[in-house]
Design an enzyme around this catalytic site. Structure first.
Site, mmCIF file in Angstrom:
data_model
loop_
_atom_site.group_PDB
_atom_site.id
_atom_site.type_symbol
_atom_site.label_atom_id
_atom_site.label_comp_id
_atom_site.label_asym_id
_atom_site.label_seq_id
_atom_site.Cartn_x
_atom_site.Cartn_y
_atom_site.Cartn_z
ATOM 1 C CE1 TYR A 168 -1.880 4.059 3.969
ATOM 2 C CE2 TYR A 168 -2.190 5.472 5.880
ATOM 3 C CZ TYR A 168 -1.532 4.422 5.254
ATOM 4 O OH TYR A 168 -0.533 3.750 5.926
ATOM 5 C CB SER A 201 -0.885 0.079 1.265
ATOM 6 O OG SER A 201 -1.516 1.352 1.330
ATOM 7 N NE ARG A 233 6.671 7.264 4.373
ATOM 8 C CZ ARG A 233 6.545 5.942 4.447
ATOM 9 N NH1 ARG A 233 5.837 5.395 5.421
ATOM 10 N NH2 ARG A 233 7.116 5.150 3.563
HETATM 11 P P1 NAD Z 1 6.309 1.782 0.971
HETATM 12 O O1 NAD Z 1 5.644 2.688 0.002
HETATM 13 O O2 NAD Z 1 7.783 1.902 1.141
HETATM 14 O O3 NAD Z 1 5.984 0.268 0.613
HETATM 15 C C1 NAD Z 1 4.771 -0.156 0.079
HETATM 16 C C2 NAD Z 1 5.064 -1.170 -1.009
HETATM 17 O O4 NAD Z 1 3.817 -1.683 -1.530
HETATM 18 C C3 NAD Z 1 5.813 -0.562 -2.204
HETATM 19 O O5 NAD Z 1 6.939 -1.355 -2.508
HETATM 20 C C4 NAD Z 1 4.781 -0.568 -3.320
HETATM 21 O O6 NAD Z 1 5.367 -0.677 -4.605
HETATM 22 C C5 NAD Z 1 3.928 -1.765 -2.941
HETATM 23 N N1 NAD Z 1 2.568 -1.739 -3.515
HETATM 24 C C6 NAD Z 1 1.660 -0.733 -3.466
HETATM 25 N N2 NAD Z 1 0.539 -1.075 -4.119
HETATM 26 C C7 NAD Z 1 0.726 -2.336 -4.578
HETATM 27 C C8 NAD Z 1 -0.082 -3.248 -5.318
HETATM 28 N N3 NAD Z 1 -1.308 -2.926 -5.738
HETATM 29 N N4 NAD Z 1 0.428 -4.475 -5.611
HETATM 30 C C9 NAD Z 1 1.680 -4.828 -5.214
HETATM 31 N N5 NAD Z 1 2.476 -4.008 -4.513
HETATM 32 C C10 NAD Z 1 2.015 -2.775 -4.202
HETATM 33 O O7 NAD Z 1 5.574 2.009 2.377
HETATM 34 P P2 NAD Z 1 5.915 1.397 3.815
HETATM 35 O O8 NAD Z 1 6.190 2.509 4.746
HETATM 36 O O9 NAD Z 1 6.887 0.287 3.703
HETATM 37 O O10 NAD Z 1 4.491 0.801 4.223
HETATM 38 C C11 NAD Z 1 4.210 -0.584 4.132
HETATM 39 C C12 NAD Z 1 2.876 -0.889 4.785
HETATM 40 O O11 NAD Z 1 2.903 -0.484 6.152
HETATM 41 C C13 NAD Z 1 1.688 -0.174 4.139
HETATM 42 O O12 NAD Z 1 0.567 -1.037 4.140
HETATM 43 C C14 NAD Z 1 1.443 0.990 5.068
HETATM 44 O O13 NAD Z 1 0.101 1.405 5.047
HETATM 45 C C15 NAD Z 1 1.824 0.399 6.423
HETATM 46 N N6 NAD Z 1 2.208 1.451 7.386
HETATM 47 C C16 NAD Z 1 3.448 2.005 7.343
HETATM 48 C C17 NAD Z 1 3.764 3.002 8.260
HETATM 49 C C18 NAD Z 1 5.132 3.630 8.319
HETATM 50 O O14 NAD Z 1 5.349 4.507 9.166
HETATM 51 N N7 NAD Z 1 6.088 3.255 7.522
HETATM 52 C C19 NAD Z 1 2.800 3.436 9.200
HETATM 53 C C20 NAD Z 1 1.551 2.860 9.169
HETATM 54 C C21 NAD Z 1 1.254 1.838 8.272
HETATM 55 N N1 UDP Z 2 5.601 17.572 8.034
HETATM 56 C C1 UDP Z 2 6.263 18.788 8.060
HETATM 57 N N2 UDP Z 2 7.138 19.077 7.053
HETATM 58 C C2 UDP Z 2 7.396 18.231 6.021
HETATM 59 C C3 UDP Z 2 6.729 16.971 5.990
HETATM 60 C C4 UDP Z 2 5.833 16.686 7.017
HETATM 61 O O1 UDP Z 2 6.063 19.583 8.992
HETATM 62 O O2 UDP Z 2 8.191 18.594 5.138
HETATM 63 C C5 UDP Z 2 4.669 17.235 9.128
HETATM 64 C C6 UDP Z 2 3.286 16.790 8.659
HETATM 65 O O3 UDP Z 2 2.450 17.907 8.458
HETATM 66 C C7 UDP Z 2 2.841 15.931 9.830
HETATM 67 C C8 UDP Z 2 4.128 15.324 10.362
HETATM 68 O O4 UDP Z 2 5.185 16.121 9.815
HETATM 69 O O5 UDP Z 2 2.271 16.742 10.840
HETATM 70 C C9 UDP Z 2 4.339 13.876 9.935
HETATM 71 O O6 UDP Z 2 4.126 13.803 8.543
HETATM 72 P P1 UDP Z 2 4.338 12.468 7.700
HETATM 73 O O7 UDP Z 2 3.967 12.799 6.292
HETATM 74 O O8 UDP Z 2 5.687 11.926 7.956
HETATM 75 O O9 UDP Z 2 3.337 11.398 8.300
HETATM 76 P P2 UDP Z 2 1.847 11.419 8.872
HETATM 77 O O10 UDP Z 2 2.023 10.988 10.264
HETATM 78 O O11 UDP Z 2 1.245 12.796 8.775
HETATM 79 O O12 UDP Z 2 1.136 10.433 8.019
#
Ligand code: NAD
Ligand code: UDP
Length: 327
Positions: free
Chosen positions: A146, A76, A187
């Site tokens: 999302y 995702s 991010r």
């Molecule tokens: P990311 O974008 O680095 O990784 C997501 C991966 O999913 C990518 O490699 C993308 O190409 C793949 N993908 C997307 N749509 C696809 C599809 N239809 N078919 C096959 N592959 C697909 O993001 P991430 O940070 O690694 O996040 C991974 C998961 O963890 C996600 O489900 C995200 O919602 C969840 N998540 C992450 C965070 C975080 O802080 N990193 C926080 C909350 C939830």
């Molecule tokens: N943010 C910011 N400057 C940036 C990018 C993000 O101040 O250049 C802030 C954003 O508004 C949020 C927090 O940082 O309040 C975390 O953002 P991020 O996109 O990492 O993740 P979120 O928790 O909002 O999904």
């Protein structure tokens, strides 16, 4: 050998999960359509005998030959910039993609863990967030694609558990960071570090008083590993409760990078949650888990990773072209 399918394998979290399950002796099947991920995150695994990769979009029927013991559904888009650019794909991967993977889990008799998020709490009115808080989400706002996909994902997962007896796990991930995040995914951590490395001012959105609580990737992976191996089917928060305002965080980055960048203020994006901090009592009690890596240590490792990237990569505005994916 236990066989595990990891979707989103070429992404940030998915690639670290592939590493962990390889290390634990599993046969790992990675799947990704590369929409936000990058093969370089898993290229070191291609030479291994217990790893294979499918370039596949999970919103289309998913077929895996032979037995499957576990599925981790991590595919995702995850950054607000990404899901603003590809809102329909974000909705589809959380809904149709999850449906396909639950169907696969059912026919294979596999246990499935789905990656949910603190975004199911929206802009939370309860602080810190416990798993029994229902959330405060604007369904039609920019983050709705999302947040609601993830909320639907949890619902369909519980329905498959209740009606088809599928063995499920649900992790609610709070902001997680570390090496292999995409430098320009928008991010806050890659954004601030990228700005510092390019000698640009740090862009704080709003007045910077909104809070986040950042979890280092190794802690997150450990929590997910323990949850998968537990017998608990309801959602579990995994995150680091150490909460900080974005303004203080920007100041920490300036100190860490030793740069003399200024902070500049830009408008707060719509529906940006004002506070976020996980209550991790459930994870502590059920999984015996709590984070071990503090922000100072985790950010140093992350900064070193971004510093090691080439200048070309650093200067690229955004190296993801979504045009081929627009439906
Ligand atoms: P990311 O974008 O680095 O990784 C997501 C991966 O999913 C990518 O490699 C993308 O190409 C793949 N993908 C997307 N749509 C696809 C599809 N239809 N078919 C096959 N592959 C697909 O993001 P991430 O940070 O690694 O996040 C991974 C998961 O963890 C996600 O489900 C995200 O919602 C969840 N998540 C992450 C965070 C975080 O802080 N990193 C926080 C909350 C939830
Ligand atoms: N943010 C910011 N400057 C940036 C990018 C993000 O101040 O250049 C802030 C954003 O508004 C949020 C927090 O940082 O309040 C975390 O953002 P991020 O996109 O990492 O993740 P979120 O928790 O909002 O999904």
């Amino acid at each position: 050998m236990k066989r595990i399918l990891i979707t989103g394998a070429a992404g940030f979290l998915g690639s670290h999960l592939c590493d962990r399950f390889i290390k634990e002796g599993y046969y790992v099947i990675g799947m990704d359509n590369l929409i936000t991920g990058d093969l370089k995150n898993i290229q070191h695994l291609f030479k291994l005998e217990n790893f294979e990769f499918y370039h596949h979009d999970v919103t289309k029927f998913v077929n895996i030959p032979d037995k499957l013991d576990y599925i981790l559904h991590f595919a995702s888009p995850a950054s607000p910039i990404d899901y603003l650019k590809i809102p329909i794909q974000t909705l589809k991967v959380g809904s149709l993609g999850t449906h396909n993977l639950l169907g696969l889990a059912r026919v294979k008799g596999a246990r499935i863990l789905i990656a949910s998020t603190s975004e199911v709490y929206g802009d939370p009115l309860v602080h810190p967030q416990t798993e029994d808080y229902y959330g405060n989400v604007n369904t039609i706002g920019p983050r709705g694609v999302y947040d609601e996909a993830k909320r639907f994902q949890e619902s369909i997962t519980m329905a498959y558990h209740t009606f088809h007896n599928v063995d499920v796990r649900i992790v609610r991930i709070f902001n997680t960071y570390g090496p292999r995040m995409r430098l320009n995914d928008g991010r806050v951590i890659p954004a601030f570090i990228g700005q510092a490395l390019r000698g640009e001012d740090l862009t704080v959105f709003g007045d910077g008083m909104q809070t986040r609580s950042f979890c280092y990737v190794d802690d997150q992976v450990e929590g997910i590993y323990r949850l998968l191996n537990s017998d608990y089917v309801y959602p579990v928060n995994i995150g680091n409760p150490d909460e900080i305002t974005i303004k203080d965080f920007a100041e920490e980055i300036i100190k860490l990078t030793g740069t003399d960048q200024k902070i500049v203020y830009e408008p707060l994006p719509k529906d940006d949650p004002l506070q976020r901090q996980p209550n991790i009592t459930r994870a502590k009690e059920i999984l015996g888990w709590e984070p071990k890596v503090g922000r100072e240590e985790g950010m140093k490792i992350t900064y070193d990773y971004f510093k090691s990237l080439s200048n070309e990569e650093l200067l690229k505005e955004e190296h993801k072209d979504f045009s081929g994916f627009i439906h």
